[in-house]
Design a protein around this motif. Structure first.
Motif, PDB file in Angstrom:
ATOM      1  N   THR A  81     -18.626   5.738  -4.909  1.00  0.00           N
ATOM      2  CA  THR A  81     -17.800   6.003  -6.081  1.00  0.00           C
ATOM      3  C   THR A  81     -18.352   5.296  -7.314  1.00  0.00           C
ATOM      4  OG1 THR A  81     -16.326   4.199  -5.461  1.00  0.00           O
ATOM      5  CG2 THR A  81     -15.717   6.404  -4.729  1.00  0.00           C
ATOM      6  N   HIS A 106     -24.974  10.835  -4.944  1.00  0.00           N
ATOM      7  CA  HIS A 106     -23.680  11.485  -5.135  1.00  0.00           C
ATOM      8  C   HIS A 106     -22.720  10.388  -5.560  1.00  0.00           C
ATOM      9  CE1 HIS A 106     -25.076  15.120  -3.013  1.00  0.00           C
ATOM     10  NE2 HIS A 106     -25.737  14.261  -2.266  1.00  0.00           N
ATOM     11  N   THR A 125     -19.274  10.100  -7.449  1.00  0.00           N
ATOM     12  CA  THR A 125     -18.061  10.671  -8.028  1.00  0.00           C
ATOM     13  C   THR A 125     -16.879  10.073  -7.290  1.00  0.00           C
ATOM     14  OG1 THR A 125     -17.832  12.528  -6.487  1.00  0.00           O
ATOM     15  CG2 THR A 125     -19.234  12.893  -8.419  1.00  0.00           C
ATOM     16  N   ASP A 140     -14.923  11.691  -5.640  1.00  0.00           N
ATOM     17  CA  ASP A 140     -14.836  12.467  -4.401  1.00  0.00           C
ATOM     18  C   ASP A 140     -16.067  12.303  -3.520  1.00  0.00           C
ATOM     19  OD1 ASP A 140     -12.402  13.503  -5.288  1.00  0.00           O
ATOM     20  OD2 ASP A 140     -13.386  15.182  -6.312  1.00  0.00           O
ATOM     21  N   ALA A 141     -16.928  11.368  -3.824  1.00  0.00           N
ATOM     22  CA  ALA A 141     -18.196  11.220  -3.117  1.00  0.00           C
ATOM     23  C   ALA A 141     -18.038  10.931  -1.630  1.00  0.00           C
ATOM     24  CB  ALA A 141     -19.030  10.118  -3.758  1.00  0.00           C
TER      25      ALA A 141
END
Length: 133
Positions: free
Chosen positions: A93, A108, A110, A112-113
């Protein structure tokens, strides 16, 4: 890094130690040696400047100062120090990359990672094709 509640002192894996296999722990660990395999923790792991890690890692927080090859997932934060050499995919995150760090792979980052990841989403490093003269 944001501090986790401490349940004791940080465990240290020294520079003269080589571990092959799976490691799991709850608190905080600093690794200065070599590890091949898998590392799992809800806590914090730090890979020191001399560390050589080849592993799949799933932790709460990670700080890399040495050499890391593999995939790294952190539920809170990943930090790459200026001396870090990372080859692989990271998912978190939060991601902090210091000037001078080397990172080859996908990231990645985010909120939502950390949703369920299909194994195929991670890139497997392969050697480059030699150029014929």
């Amino acid at each position: 890094m944001a501090d986790l509640p401490r349940t004791g002192s940080e465990t240290l894996i020294g520079s003269d130690v080589t571990i092959k296999g799976e490691m799991s722990f709850d608190g905080s660990m600093r690794i200065e040696g070599k590890v091949e395999g898998r590392i799992i923790s809800k806590g914090r792991v730090s890979f020191g400047q001399g560390a050589q890690i080849t592993a799949e890692v799933v932790v709460g927080q990670a700080k890399i100062e040495g050499t890391f090859k593999g995939n790294l997932t952190a539920s809170e934060r990943i930090e790459l120090a200026s001396t870090a050499h990372v080859m692989g995919d990271v998912r978190a995150t939060k991601l902090v990359i210091a000037e001078g760090a080397t990172f080859v792979g996908n990231c990645h980052v985010t909120p939502d990672a950390l949703k369920e990841v299909a194994k195929s989403e991670f890139v497997t490093p392969v050697p480059a094709t030699p150029i014929k003269k």
